[in-house]
Design an enzyme around this catalytic site. Structure first.
Site, PDB file in Angstrom:
ATOM      1  N   ASP A   1      31.618  34.474  34.408  1.00  0.00           N
ATOM      2  CA  ASP A   1      31.294  35.886  33.913  1.00  0.00           C
ATOM      3  C   ASP A   1      32.497  36.451  33.126  1.00  0.00           C
ATOM      4  O   ASP A   1      33.755  35.785  32.938  1.00  0.00           O
ATOM      5  CB  ASP A   1      31.556  36.695  35.217  1.00  0.00           C
ATOM      6  CG  ASP A   1      30.865  37.945  34.965  1.00  0.00           C
ATOM      7  OD1 ASP A   1      30.358  38.306  34.036  1.00  0.00           O
ATOM      8  OD2 ASP A   1      31.165  38.952  35.702  1.00  0.00           O
TER       9      ASP A   1
ATOM     10  N   GLY B   1      30.784  38.632  27.651  1.00  0.00           N
ATOM     11  CA  GLY B   1      30.579  39.880  26.962  1.00  0.00           C
ATOM     12  C   GLY B   1      31.731  40.563  26.652  1.00  0.00           C
ATOM     13  O   GLY B   1      31.890  40.902  25.491  1.00  0.00           O
ATOM     14  N   ARG B   2      32.656  40.812  27.562  1.00  0.00           N
ATOM     15  CA  ARG B   2      33.817  41.730  27.475  1.00  0.00           C
ATOM     16  C   ARG B   2      34.631  40.950  26.547  1.00  0.00           C
ATOM     17  O   ARG B   2      35.516  41.179  25.719  1.00  0.00           O
ATOM     18  CB  ARG B   2      34.343  41.827  28.787  1.00  0.00           C
ATOM     19  CG  ARG B   2      33.742  43.060  29.477  1.00  0.00           C
ATOM     20  CD  ARG B   2      34.196  43.209  30.887  1.00  0.00           C
ATOM     21  NE  ARG B   2      33.308  42.130  31.649  1.00  0.00           N
ATOM     22  CZ  ARG B   2      33.441  41.782  32.995  1.00  0.00           C
ATOM     23  NH1 ARG B   2      34.597  42.324  33.748  1.00  0.00           N
ATOM     24  NH2 ARG B   2      32.737  40.948  33.572  1.00  0.00           N
ATOM     25  N   TRP B   3      34.761  39.443  26.640  1.00  0.00           N
ATOM     26  CA  TRP B   3      35.479  38.795  25.664  1.00  0.00           C
ATOM     27  C   TRP B   3      35.249  39.018  24.191  1.00  0.00           C
ATOM     28  O   TRP B   3      36.110  39.087  23.535  1.00  0.00           O
ATOM     29  CB  TRP B   3      35.573  37.306  26.429  1.00  0.00           C
ATOM     30  CG  TRP B   3      36.277  36.265  25.638  1.00  0.00           C
ATOM     31  CD1 TRP B   3      37.611  35.894  25.815  1.00  0.00           C
ATOM     32  CD2 TRP B   3      35.970  35.485  24.264  1.00  0.00           C
ATOM     33  NE1 TRP B   3      38.165  34.900  24.941  1.00  0.00           N
ATOM     34  CE2 TRP B   3      37.291  34.634  23.927  1.00  0.00           C
ATOM     35  CE3 TRP B   3      34.973  35.636  23.382  1.00  0.00           C
ATOM     36  CZ2 TRP B   3      37.348  33.989  22.684  1.00  0.00           C
ATOM     37  CZ3 TRP B   3      35.125  34.875  22.040  1.00  0.00           C
ATOM     38  CH2 TRP B   3      36.364  33.858  21.977  1.00  0.00           C
TER      39      TRP B   3
ATOM     40  N   ARG C   1      27.900  40.480  21.644  1.00  0.00           N
ATOM     41  CA  ARG C   1      28.010  39.574  22.901  1.00  0.00           C
ATOM     42  C   ARG C   1      27.548  38.154  22.847  1.00  0.00           C
ATOM     43  O   ARG C   1      28.195  37.529  23.705  1.00  0.00           O
ATOM     44  CB  ARG C   1      27.047  40.410  23.980  1.00  0.00           C
ATOM     45  CG  ARG C   1      27.322  41.634  24.619  1.00  0.00           C
ATOM     46  CD  ARG C   1      26.429  42.194  25.471  1.00  0.00           C
ATOM     47  NE  ARG C   1      26.313  41.669  26.457  1.00  0.00           N
ATOM     48  CZ  ARG C   1      27.286  41.635  27.643  1.00  0.00           C
ATOM     49  NH1 ARG C   1      28.085  42.393  27.608  1.00  0.00           N
ATOM     50  NH2 ARG C   1      26.913  40.686  28.430  1.00  0.00           N
TER      51      ARG C   1
ATOM     52  N   HIS D   1      28.990  34.326  24.308  1.00  0.00           N
ATOM     53  CA  HIS D   1      28.142  33.517  25.212  1.00  0.00           C
ATOM     54  C   HIS D   1      28.548  31.920  24.418  1.00  0.00           C
ATOM     55  O   HIS D   1      28.695  31.192  25.257  1.00  0.00           O
ATOM     56  CB  HIS D   1      26.579  33.650  25.115  1.00  0.00           C
ATOM     57  CG  HIS D   1      26.541  34.959  26.134  1.00  0.00           C
ATOM     58  ND1 HIS D   1      27.081  35.069  27.270  1.00  0.00           N
ATOM     59  CD2 HIS D   1      25.742  36.248  25.648  1.00  0.00           C
ATOM     60  CE1 HIS D   1      26.439  36.239  27.745  1.00  0.00           C
ATOM     61  NE2 HIS D   1      25.926  36.825  26.758  1.00  0.00           N
TER      62      HIS D   1
ATOM     63  N   ASN E   1      19.275  38.556  35.091  1.00  0.00           N
ATOM     64  CA  ASN E   1      19.692  38.860  33.462  1.00  0.00           C
ATOM     65  C   ASN E   1      18.559  38.982  32.505  1.00  0.00           C
ATOM     66  O   ASN E   1      18.862  39.352  31.314  1.00  0.00           O
ATOM     67  CB  ASN E   1      20.535  37.506  33.062  1.00  0.00           C
ATOM     68  CG  ASN E   1      22.094  37.109  33.800  1.00  0.00           C
ATOM     69  OD1 ASN E   1      22.254  36.230  33.931  1.00  0.00           O
ATOM     70  ND2 ASN E   1      22.566  38.382  34.076  1.00  0.00           N
ATOM     71  N   TRP E   2      17.402  38.672  32.988  1.00  0.00           N
ATOM     72  CA  TRP E   2      16.367  39.334  32.033  1.00  0.00           C
ATOM     73  C   TRP E   2      16.392  40.737  31.844  1.00  0.00           C
ATOM     74  O   TRP E   2      15.653  41.076  30.873  1.00  0.00           O
ATOM     75  CB  TRP E   2      15.086  38.784  32.735  1.00  0.00           C
ATOM     76  CG  TRP E   2      14.726  37.394  33.170  1.00  0.00           C
ATOM     77  CD1 TRP E   2      14.886  36.803  34.289  1.00  0.00           C
ATOM     78  CD2 TRP E   2      14.266  36.464  32.130  1.00  0.00           C
ATOM     79  NE1 TRP E   2      14.610  35.581  34.112  1.00  0.00           N
ATOM     80  CE2 TRP E   2      14.276  35.253  32.872  1.00  0.00           C
ATOM     81  CE3 TRP E   2      14.196  36.605  30.732  1.00  0.00           C
ATOM     82  CZ2 TRP E   2      14.007  34.065  32.222  1.00  0.00           C
ATOM     83  CZ3 TRP E   2      13.867  35.333  30.325  1.00  0.00           C
ATOM     84  CH2 TRP E   2      13.777  34.013  31.086  1.00  0.00           C
TER      85      TRP E   2
ATOM     86  N   ARG F   1      32.316  40.088  43.208  1.00  0.00           N
ATOM     87  CA  ARG F   1      30.903  40.073  43.993  1.00  0.00           C
ATOM     88  C   ARG F   1      30.259  38.806  43.656  1.00  0.00           C
ATOM     89  O   ARG F   1      30.757  37.939  42.928  1.00  0.00           O
ATOM     90  CB  ARG F   1      30.252  41.217  43.415  1.00  0.00           C
ATOM     91  CG  ARG F   1      29.942  41.275  42.007  1.00  0.00           C
ATOM     92  CD  ARG F   1      28.876  42.492  41.505  1.00  0.00           C
ATOM     93  NE  ARG F   1      29.056  42.615  40.218  1.00  0.00           N
ATOM     94  CZ  ARG F   1      29.705  43.455  39.477  1.00  0.00           C
ATOM     95  NH1 ARG F   1      30.348  44.332  40.217  1.00  0.00           N
ATOM     96  NH2 ARG F   1      29.974  43.459  38.182  1.00  0.00           N
TER      97      ARG F   1
HETATM   98  C1  IPE Z   1      26.462  36.856  37.249  1.00  0.00           C
HETATM   99  O1  IPE Z   1      26.880  37.691  36.180  1.00  0.00           O
HETATM  100  C2  IPE Z   1      25.513  35.666  36.386  1.00  0.00           C
HETATM  101  C3  IPE Z   1      25.939  34.780  35.386  1.00  0.00           C
HETATM  102  C4  IPE Z   1      27.102  34.577  35.591  1.00  0.00           C
HETATM  103  C5  IPE Z   1      25.085  33.878  35.058  1.00  0.00           C
HETATM  104  P1  IPE Z   1      26.269  39.112  35.979  1.00  0.00           P
HETATM  105  O2  IPE Z   1      27.367  39.532  34.714  1.00  0.00           O
HETATM  106  O3  IPE Z   1      24.816  38.824  35.265  1.00  0.00           O
HETATM  107  O4  IPE Z   1      26.643  39.907  37.283  1.00  0.00           O
HETATM  108  P2  IPE Z   1      26.840  41.624  37.432  1.00  0.00           P
HETATM  109  O5  IPE Z   1      25.766  41.902  36.629  1.00  0.00           O
HETATM  110  O6  IPE Z   1      28.052  41.793  36.831  1.00  0.00           O
HETATM  111  O7  IPE Z   1      26.719  41.378  39.006  1.00  0.00           O
HETATM  112  C1  IPE Z   2      28.298  35.974  31.759  1.00  0.00           C
HETATM  113  O1  IPE Z   2      28.836  36.660  31.009  1.00  0.00           O
HETATM  114  C2  IPE Z   2      27.374  35.129  31.228  1.00  0.00           C
HETATM  115  C3  IPE Z   2      25.884  35.470  31.779  1.00  0.00           C
HETATM  116  C4  IPE Z   2      25.643  36.450  32.527  1.00  0.00           C
HETATM  117  C5  IPE Z   2      24.803  35.050  31.015  1.00  0.00           C
HETATM  118  P1  IPE Z   2      28.506  38.313  30.925  1.00  0.00           P
HETATM  119  O2  IPE Z   2      27.431  38.256  29.761  1.00  0.00           O
HETATM  120  O3  IPE Z   2      28.095  38.884  32.089  1.00  0.00           O
HETATM  121  O4  IPE Z   2      29.710  38.946  30.338  1.00  0.00           O
HETATM  122  P2  IPE Z   2      30.507  40.355  30.907  1.00  0.00           P
HETATM  123  O5  IPE Z   2      30.236  40.430  32.238  1.00  0.00           O
HETATM  124  O6  IPE Z   2      29.274  41.377  30.331  1.00  0.00           O
HETATM  125  O7  IPE Z   2      31.630  40.643  30.282  1.00  0.00           O
HETATM  126 MG    MG Z   3      28.993  39.748  33.516  1.00  0.00          MG
END
Ligand code: IPE
Ligand code: IPE
Ligand code: MG
Length: 238
Positions: free
Chosen positions: A16, A19-21, A29, A33, A64-65, A190
């Protein structure tokens, strides 16, 4: 004592923070990835030295959808590219790849690549890499129970025989041992619907590092600290 002898055999990672990175760098975002996908190779390659036989990584959840169409399409295209690009290297490194999750919503091109990668590495007996793609634990359990119920309906399974050993045979992870150590990067504490049944007795590490910054050294340190934990599984040590 620490090191490969008492480290985790199965590590599962919620990758995880991509996106923030990217956001911290003023980039979209998807840039995060792509950076995240590039971290996977190093982490897979350090597993044998750490005694990690099974590595399971969460790449895309059933939730994630809900993200924008642009991000979802970008991720799907990244998965296709990742598989095509890494296929040879993974096969050569004796990595055995499996996918868990529901394939029904995935496009045919991606499914073909997933099948090809599983096929190409099927004889390998080094690191077992499992990629959770369109994976959600609740969905997995629901699908498992649907198949189990069908076996009962067809007379192949007696309801009296359904127990803690029977149910996991219907899960996507049926050939894998339970994770010993579950790591989540990015500071969120979580589980987000990851391996709920399988991680009932896992050790957890929630670390602040964003996934694109995660390194083999950090994994080694987490494995060492795992080696110092006292896993009792409900029992009391004599
Ligand atoms: C969990 O991360 C799913 C993956 C790392 C693929 P999310 O970023 O989707 O989870 P939430 O929304 O913070 O719980
Ligand atoms: C995890 O990174 C990758 C996926 C869930 C596909 P995020 O995309 O959830 O990144 P943040 O949590 O928004 O920073
Ligand atoms: Mg995330």
């Amino acid at each position: 004592m620490s090191g490969p002898d008492c480290g985790p055999r199965h590590v599962a990672i919620i990758m995880d923070g991509n996106g923030r990175w990217a956001q911290a760098r003023g980039r979209p975002r998807l840039f995060g990835h792509h950076a995240g996908a590039r971290r996977v190779r190093e982490v897979v390659e350090c597993c044998p030295a750490l005694g990690v036989k099974y590595l399971t990584i969460f790449a895309f959840s059933t939730e994630n959808w809900k993200r924008t169409q642009v991000e979802v399409a970008g991720l799907m295209s990244l998965f296709r590219r990742y598989i095509s690009k890494e296929m040879k290297a993974l096969a050569a490194k004796n990595v055995r790849v499996r996918f868990i999750g529901d394939r029904v919503r995935l496009d045919a091109k991606l499914i073909n690549l997933m099948d090809a990668l599983e096929r190409e590495t099927a004889e390998n007996d080094g690191t077992h890499l499992t990629i959770a793609l369109n994976y959600g634990s609740r969905d997995e359990v629901a699908r498992a129970i649907r198949r189990l119920a069908q076996d009962v309906a067809d007379g192949r399974l007696d309801p009296a025989d359904v127990d803690e050993e029977t149910l996991p045979r219907y899960l996507d992870t049926h050939v894998l041992p339970d994770p010993d150590l579950v790591i989540r990067t990015s500071g969120e504490a979580r589980i987000s619907n990851f391996l709920l049944w399988q991680s009932a007795y896992a050790e957890y590490e929630f670390i602040d590092t964003l996934w694109p910054d995660f390194t083999a050294e950090e994994l080694a340190a987490l494995c060492q600290s795992y080696g110092r934990r006292d896993r009792r599984f409900g029992a009391v040590k004599p």
